[in-house]
Design a protein around this motif. Structure first.
Motif, short mmCIF file in Angstrom:
data_model
loop_
_atom_site.label_atom_id
_atom_site.label_comp_id
_atom_site.label_asym_id
_atom_site.label_seq_id
_atom_site.Cartn_x
_atom_site.Cartn_y
_atom_site.Cartn_z
N GLN A 146 -23.53 -19.57 8.34
CA GLN A 146 -22.34 -20.18 7.73
C GLN A 146 -21.98 -19.55 6.39
N ARG A 147 -23.00 -19.28 5.59
CA ARG A 147 -22.70 -18.91 4.21
C ARG A 147 -22.72 -17.40 3.97
N ILE A 148 -23.46 -16.68 4.81
CA ILE A 148 -23.61 -15.25 4.55
C ILE A 148 -22.94 -14.41 5.64
N LEU A 180 -15.71 -12.52 9.19
CA LEU A 180 -14.29 -12.87 9.23
C LEU A 180 -13.47 -11.77 8.55
N ARG A 181 -13.96 -11.33 7.40
CA ARG A 181 -13.30 -10.26 6.67
C ARG A 181 -13.19 -8.98 7.51
N ARG A 182 -14.26 -8.67 8.19
CA ARG A 182 -14.26 -7.47 9.03
C ARG A 182 -13.32 -7.61 10.22
N SER A 183 -13.13 -8.87 10.67
CA SER A 183 -12.37 -9.05 11.91
C SER A 183 -10.87 -9.04 11.66
N ILE A 184 -10.46 -9.12 10.39
CA ILE A 184 -9.02 -9.27 10.14
C ILE A 184 -8.18 -8.07 10.61
N PRO A 185 -8.59 -6.82 10.32
CA PRO A 185 -7.75 -5.72 10.85
C PRO A 185 -7.64 -5.70 12.39
#
Lengths: 222, 240
Positions: A137-139, A145-150
């Motif tokens: 959850q925290r790490i 999520l950040r990696r999945s945005i593109p």
């Protein structure tokens, strides 16, 4: 050349009230497809990394079937399989088909980005005494999520364009309007140029917004 | 503080540790040396159960650990670990990195955690970096934050897995300085390193691991001046 531009312009001016309404339908289809697809994708991604052979198996079957068959077949299948049995509008049959279809691709995007987080992150977190759930959850998830945005952004653009296939079950989105316009006006070439321009503009707006969002994330965290 | 008895560890067919016995006393600083692939890092990772041993036993602070029954999360919280590649959380600021575990695991309140975090950052000389993200730090600064992050859980023992190997030479000193200070304060430490100067100055005991077994265990003076084993002699020649 000039003549073509002027007829395209003439078709555009004649049809834009209808096209704008239809564009709203296209955006609604895309929105439902993306949101539903994200939820389905997240669920199946979690199943795939769960470590449970049964859940992994279910996720694999789903992803294999969806990725192994054309979207248009899935739309027809859902339409005749569900709309006939339960009363559901054509719009929702199409939107759900888009969501179900996207879910398989988005599941792979999420799985890839979760597994793409450096294993050292998990180890560091565990070594600090965080349990598996806290670590995820925290790490891991925030970084995933950040990696999945593109790639998610790409998938959203694909969904926007794929929504045109829903014309086959008679949903009044922009491609079906262009199709009708082409038949009625005997100006198929101009009609399809106009609809192509609509898609192009929508995709460019989407791309711009995504780029802006990605940049904002980068500025925040580096 | 840590007692390892007859530790065996294999990865598939490859036996990396072949019956290692190691007894680390409270406040002792033990430096593990050996050529790469000798098993020294694996041994360290076994001590906080990032790797599970196949045979033997590990006792931490008087308690024999049963990996099947015991709550490993709790045991790991008492054993700090510093990694070669720092492994700071890139999505959190320096201070957030340090207080993440106290807040999440110990449920420490934010204000107390913040104070603890700032104190620890001061200790490693990085008070001014509390609110920046790790990507803005040099390697040496990252490693010092990683040490502060580990200390925030008030571990009984600290494990260092080649903490300076990924650093540019000019940044090694600042990290070793922090480690030296920790040792002087009485922290129990097990350090895998190639920094022989550090080993000479700080270690109570240097242990040479070769092909999965301990072949030499001596205080620094004896280790360097009077090595018993041929392989140790070769190793010392190689690194000096």
């Amino acid at each position: 050349m000039f003549e073509l531009i002027s007829t395209v312009f003439e078709v555009f001016m004649r049809t834009y009230p209808g096209f704008l309404r239809a564009a709203v339908v296209t955006l609604q289809l895309t929105a439902v497809g993306v949101i539903l697809g994200t939820f389905i994708g997240l669920a199946f991604a979690l199943m795939k990394i769960s470590g449970s052979k049964i859940l992994q198996g279910i996720a694999n079957v789903y992803i294999t079937i969806i990725r192994g068959t054309p979207l248009i077949v899935q739309i027809m299948f859902l339409y005749f399989g569900i709309v006939e049995i339960y009363t559901m509008s054509n719009f929702w049959a199409g939107a759900i088909a888009l969501g179900v279809h996207n879910g398989a691709y988005i599941a792979e995007i999420f799985r890839g980005s979760i597994q793409g987080v450096d294993p050292g992150q998990r180890e560091a977190s565990m070594s600090l005494g965080m349990n598996r759930k806290q670590t995820m959850q925290r790490i891991v998830f925030p970084q995933a999520l950040r990696r999945s945005i593109p790639p998610l952004g790409n998938q959203f653009i694909i969904t926007l364009k794929d929504s045109s296939l829903v014309y086959i079950i008679g949903v009044a989105e922009i491609f079906s309007l262009a199709n009708r316009e082409a038949a009625q006006s005997f100006q198929p070439f101009e009609s399809f140029i106009v609809v192509a321009l609509y898609y192009l503009v929508l995709v460019m707006i989407f791309t711009y917004l995504l780029r802006w969002y990605e940049n904002r994330l980068d500025v925040d965290k580096t | 503080m840590i007692i390892g008895e007859n530790i065996h560890k294999s990865f598939g067919d490859l036996e990396v540790l072949k019956g290692v016995d190691l007894h680390v006393k409270p406040q002792e600083v033990v430096v593990l040396v050996g050529v790469s692939g000798s098993g020294k890092s694996t041994l360290l990772r076994c001590f906080n159960f990032l790797e599970m041993i196949n045979e033997g036993s590990i006792t931490i602070d008087g308690k024999k650990v049963d990996p099947k029954k015991d709550n490993l999360t709790k045991i790991r919280a008492e054993v700090g670990m510093v990694f070669q590649h720092f492994n700071l959380f890139p999505h959190k600021t320096v201070l957030e990195n340090v207080i993440e575990a106290p807040v999440t695991v110990k449920k420490m309140n934010k204000d107390a955690a913040r104070k603890l975090g700032l104190d620890l950052l001061e200790k490693v000389g990085l008070s001014d970096k509390a609110d920046v993200y790790p990507s803005k730090l040099s390697g040496g600064q990252k490693q010092r934050v990683a040490i502060a992050r580990s200390l925030a859980m008030e571990p009984k023992v600290m494990l260092f897995d080649e903490p300076t190997s990924a650093l540019d030479p000019e940044l090694v000193g600042e990290v070793l300085q922090v480690m030296k200070q920790l040792a002087e304060e009485g922290m129990t430490m097990v350090v895998v390193t190639h920094e022989m100067k550090f080993a000479k100055e700080v270690a109570d005991r240097i242990i040479m691991i070769d092909q999965g077994t301990i072949i030499e265990s001596a205080d620094p003076k004896n280790f360097f001046e009077n090595p018993q084993h041929e392989r140790t002699r070769q190793f010392i020649q190689l690194v000096e």
